[in-house]
Design an enzyme around this catalytic site. Structure first.
Site, PDB file in Angstrom:
ATOM      1  N   SER A  50       0.894  -1.071   0.206  1.00  0.00           N
ATOM      2  CA  SER A  50       0.088   0.152  -0.050  1.00  0.00           C
ATOM      3  C   SER A  50       0.826   1.308  -0.039  1.00  0.00           C
ATOM      4  O   SER A  50       2.222   1.136   0.302  1.00  0.00           O
ATOM      5  CB  SER A  50      -0.885   0.041   1.273  1.00  0.00           C
ATOM      6  OG  SER A  50      -0.067   0.283   2.464  1.00  0.00           O
ATOM      7  N   ASP A  82      -1.244  -1.827  -3.917  1.00  0.00           N
ATOM      8  CA  ASP A  82      -2.624  -1.886  -3.338  1.00  0.00           C
ATOM      9  C   ASP A  82      -3.221  -0.426  -3.263  1.00  0.00           C
ATOM     10  O   ASP A  82      -2.381   0.338  -2.676  1.00  0.00           O
ATOM     11  CB  ASP A  82      -2.578  -2.565  -2.165  1.00  0.00           C
ATOM     12  CG  ASP A  82      -3.946  -3.047  -1.546  1.00  0.00           C
ATOM     13  OD1 ASP A  82      -4.863  -3.140  -2.230  1.00  0.00           O
ATOM     14  OD2 ASP A  82      -4.033  -2.991  -0.274  1.00  0.00           O
ATOM     15  N   HIS A  83      -4.398  -0.032  -3.887  1.00  0.00           N
ATOM     16  CA  HIS A  83      -4.921   1.307  -3.763  1.00  0.00           C
ATOM     17  C   HIS A  83      -4.283   2.316  -4.303  1.00  0.00           C
ATOM     18  O   HIS A  83      -4.112   3.307  -3.337  1.00  0.00           O
ATOM     19  CB  HIS A  83      -5.389   1.375  -2.345  1.00  0.00           C
ATOM     20  CG  HIS A  83      -6.650   0.514  -1.802  1.00  0.00           C
ATOM     21  ND1 HIS A  83      -7.775   0.674  -2.224  1.00  0.00           N
ATOM     22  CD2 HIS A  83      -6.594  -0.526  -1.038  1.00  0.00           C
ATOM     23  CE1 HIS A  83      -8.548  -0.452  -1.676  1.00  0.00           C
ATOM     24  NE2 HIS A  83      -7.495  -1.128  -0.945  1.00  0.00           N
ATOM     25  N   HIS A 180     -12.772  -2.513   4.736  1.00  0.00           N
ATOM     26  CA  HIS A 180     -11.531  -2.708   5.327  1.00  0.00           C
ATOM     27  C   HIS A 180     -11.532  -2.648   6.847  1.00  0.00           C
ATOM     28  O   HIS A 180     -12.426  -2.172   7.503  1.00  0.00           O
ATOM     29  CB  HIS A 180     -10.402  -1.616   4.876  1.00  0.00           C
ATOM     30  CG  HIS A 180     -10.206  -1.602   3.604  1.00  0.00           C
ATOM     31  ND1 HIS A 180     -10.677  -0.784   2.534  1.00  0.00           N
ATOM     32  CD2 HIS A 180      -9.634  -2.471   2.639  1.00  0.00           C
ATOM     33  CE1 HIS A 180     -10.390  -1.049   1.297  1.00  0.00           C
ATOM     34  NE2 HIS A 180      -9.812  -1.975   1.367  1.00  0.00           N
ATOM     35  N   GLY A 181     -10.493  -3.369   7.675  1.00  0.00           N
ATOM     36  CA  GLY A 181     -10.346  -3.201   8.665  1.00  0.00           C
ATOM     37  C   GLY A 181     -10.969  -4.349   9.845  1.00  0.00           C
ATOM     38  O   GLY A 181     -11.587  -5.483   9.287  1.00  0.00           O
ATOM     39  N   HIS A 211     -11.887  -6.681  -1.908  1.00  0.00           N
ATOM     40  CA  HIS A 211     -11.009  -6.306  -0.854  1.00  0.00           C
ATOM     41  C   HIS A 211     -11.872  -6.469   0.514  1.00  0.00           C
ATOM     42  O   HIS A 211     -13.159  -6.995   0.584  1.00  0.00           O
ATOM     43  CB  HIS A 211     -10.835  -4.776  -1.201  1.00  0.00           C
ATOM     44  CG  HIS A 211     -10.188  -4.452  -2.324  1.00  0.00           C
ATOM     45  ND1 HIS A 211      -8.790  -3.755  -2.101  1.00  0.00           N
ATOM     46  CD2 HIS A 211      -9.823  -4.740  -3.496  1.00  0.00           C
ATOM     47  CE1 HIS A 211      -8.301  -3.709  -3.134  1.00  0.00           C
ATOM     48  NE2 HIS A 211      -8.810  -4.290  -4.082  1.00  0.00           N
ATOM     49  N   ASN A 254      -8.350 -10.007  -0.913  1.00  0.00           N
ATOM     50  CA  ASN A 254      -7.224  -9.173  -0.141  1.00  0.00           C
ATOM     51  C   ASN A 254      -7.271  -9.437   1.425  1.00  0.00           C
ATOM     52  O   ASN A 254      -8.407  -9.307   1.818  1.00  0.00           O
ATOM     53  CB  ASN A 254      -7.609  -7.726  -0.554  1.00  0.00           C
ATOM     54  CG  ASN A 254      -7.058  -7.357  -1.801  1.00  0.00           C
ATOM     55  OD1 ASN A 254      -6.902  -8.163  -2.615  1.00  0.00           O
ATOM     56  ND2 ASN A 254      -7.111  -6.018  -1.926  1.00  0.00           N
ATOM     57  N   ASP A 256      -5.176  -8.143   4.936  1.00  0.00           N
ATOM     58  CA  ASP A 256      -4.267  -7.316   5.678  1.00  0.00           C
ATOM     59  C   ASP A 256      -4.561  -7.576   7.144  1.00  0.00           C
ATOM     60  O   ASP A 256      -3.822  -7.895   7.946  1.00  0.00           O
ATOM     61  CB  ASP A 256      -4.228  -6.060   5.185  1.00  0.00           C
ATOM     62  CG  ASP A 256      -3.104  -5.307   5.741  1.00  0.00           C
ATOM     63  OD1 ASP A 256      -2.246  -5.878   6.583  1.00  0.00           O
ATOM     64  OD2 ASP A 256      -2.936  -3.880   5.470  1.00  0.00           O
TER      65      ASP A 256
HETATM   66  P1  13P Z   1      -8.735  -6.352   5.126  1.00  0.00           P
HETATM   67  O1  13P Z   1      -8.678  -5.005   5.891  1.00  0.00           O
HETATM   68  O2  13P Z   1     -10.245  -7.034   5.404  1.00  0.00           O
HETATM   69  O3  13P Z   1      -7.769  -7.290   5.649  1.00  0.00           O
HETATM   70  O4  13P Z   1      -8.816  -6.039   3.997  1.00  0.00           O
HETATM   71  C1  13P Z   1      -7.505  -5.571   3.233  1.00  0.00           C
HETATM   72  C2  13P Z   1      -7.614  -5.073   1.772  1.00  0.00           C
HETATM   73  O5  13P Z   1      -8.655  -4.901   1.260  1.00  0.00           O
HETATM   74  C3  13P Z   1      -6.474  -4.648   1.326  1.00  0.00           C
HETATM   75  O6  13P Z   1      -6.428  -3.957   0.130  1.00  0.00           O
HETATM   76  O1  G3H Z   2      -6.452  -1.443   2.047  1.00  0.00           O
HETATM   77  C1  G3H Z   2      -5.794  -1.222   3.174  1.00  0.00           C
HETATM   78  C2  G3H Z   2      -4.762  -2.194   3.707  1.00  0.00           C
HETATM   79  O2  G3H Z   2      -4.996  -2.861   4.936  1.00  0.00           O
HETATM   80  C3  G3H Z   2      -3.699  -1.347   3.643  1.00  0.00           C
HETATM   81  O3  G3H Z   2      -3.653  -0.546   4.812  1.00  0.00           O
HETATM   82  O4  G3H Z   2      -2.999   1.679   4.080  1.00  0.00           O
HETATM   83  O5  G3H Z   2      -2.771   1.128   6.480  1.00  0.00           O
HETATM   84  O6  G3H Z   2      -1.295   0.115   4.869  1.00  0.00           O
HETATM   85  P1  G3H Z   2      -2.633   0.676   5.133  1.00  0.00           P
HETATM   86 ZN    ZN Z   3      -8.176  -2.835  -0.168  1.00  0.00          ZN
END
Ligand code: 13P
Ligand code: G3H
Ligand code: ZN
Length: 309
Positions: A50, A82-83, A180-181, A211, A254, A256
């Site tokens: 990211s 990513d993103h 996310h999260g 995601h 995805n 994280d």
């Molecule tokens: P999570 O927060 O569900 O792990 O998603 C991660 C993600 O989509 C990264 O792009």
């Molecule tokens: O999509 C989000 C991922 O979990 C990456 O998170 O931007 O804190 O690295 P981050």
């Molecule tokens: Zn994501």
């Protein structure tokens, strides 16, 4: 053994019921844990970086660590941004040797998202790099939200078809209820599978991306809380739902948050139980092992990607 694009991985996954795991990486132990799990399971693998990871670890470190992991394990890796928020960061990653980039124009109006995505696709494809884009907004919604409110947030199938046609993008992230999260759902977890099926029907050749697909594994949440953490009520996407999504065109999943929780749980436990220790290897080692175990479990039991390399 090399850095590869996701083209072949997705071509194989598209008409089957498994998906490729895409795991976020931020340091050496995370990379080692994930790649060793993929090696053990003989699975295809995407490692994603990211903007925050680039800022934290610096791109050169992450790229070299991924290259080292490939040399060490013999696992082919797709290295993905990513993103990506704009053309500039996507271009930088293409120039740095990434094999895949995401241009995330999902917060922009439809036409603007198309324009941004097209620009990245042109540059990336000219350099042999594949592109993921996103349509729809990733946000959990309340159970009772009506259809028009869903359409305003979730991916609209007809728009997805138009978007893919106009941009030539290689894969598309869709919004069907994940976020996310660690706090994904207020009530019961719900994903809009009918919408996913409708999208798939209109763009059957486009690999779809999910995601926000962490399960927020209860064992790690409990361990964090037991050893001094404070993350009450965390809730993710049940594993059965990820399996279901893989049947309807989702080729990339995805993850994280589950990595963060696994790592933090082990470190919290170790430090609490061994207050006299201060050698980082003593707690980063078990954290790496926890990541490897968790990722191997996902690959094998949730994504169904063991031996799909
Ligand atoms: P999570 O927060 O569900 O792990 O998603 C991660 C993600 O989509 C990264 O792009
Ligand atoms: O999509 C989000 C991922 O979990 C990456 O998170 O931007 O804190 O690295 P981050
Ligand atoms: Zn994501």
């Amino acid at each position: 053994m090399a850095l590869v694009t996701s083209k072949d991985m997705f071509a194989k996954a598209l008409n089957s019921d498994y998906a490729v795991g895409a795991f976020n990486v931020n340091n050496m132990e995370i990379i080692q844990g994930i790649v060793e799990a993929a090696q053990q399971e003989n699975a295809p693998l995407i490692l994603q970086v990211s903007a925050g990871a680039r800022k934290y670890a610096k791109p050169a470190y992450l790229i070299k660590l991924v290259e080292a992991a490939i040399i060490d394990t013999g696992v082919d890796v797709c290295l993905h941004l990513d993103h990506g928020a704009d053309f500039e960061i996507c271009k930088k990653c293409v120039d740095d040797g990434f094999t895949s980039v995401m241009i995330d124009g999902s917060k922009h109006p439809f036409e603007e998202n198309i324009k941004m995505t097209k620009e990245v696709v042109e540059y990336a494809h000219a350099h042999g790099v594949v592109v993921e884009a996103e349509l729809g907004k990733l946000a959990g919604i309340e159970d009772a939200v009506n259809v028009s409110a869903r359409d305003a947030t979730f991916t609209v199938p007809e728009e997805a078809a138009e978007f893919v046609e106009k941009t030539g993008v290689d894969s598309l992230a869709v919004a069907i209820g994940t976020s996310h999260g660690a706090y994904k759902f207020k009530g019961d977890p719900q994903l809009d599978f009918e919408r996913l099926k409708a999208i798939r029907k209109l763009i059957p050749e486009t690999p779809l991306v999910l995601h926000g697909a962490s399960t927020v594994l209860p064992e790690f949440v409990a361990k964090c809380n037991e050893y001094g953490g404070n993350i009450p009520g965390a809730k993710g996407v049940p594993e059965e739902m990820i399996k279901e999504a893989a049947k309807y065109g989702v080729c990339k999943v995805n993850i994280d948050t589950d990595l963060r929780l696994a790592m933090t749980a082990e470190i919290r436990k170790f430090l609490m139980e061994n207050p006299e220790e201060f050698d980082p290897r003593k707690y980063l080692g078990p954290a790496r092992d926890a990541i490897k175990g968790m990722v191997a479990h996902k690959i094998k039991n949730v994504l169904g990607a063991s031996n799909k390399r």
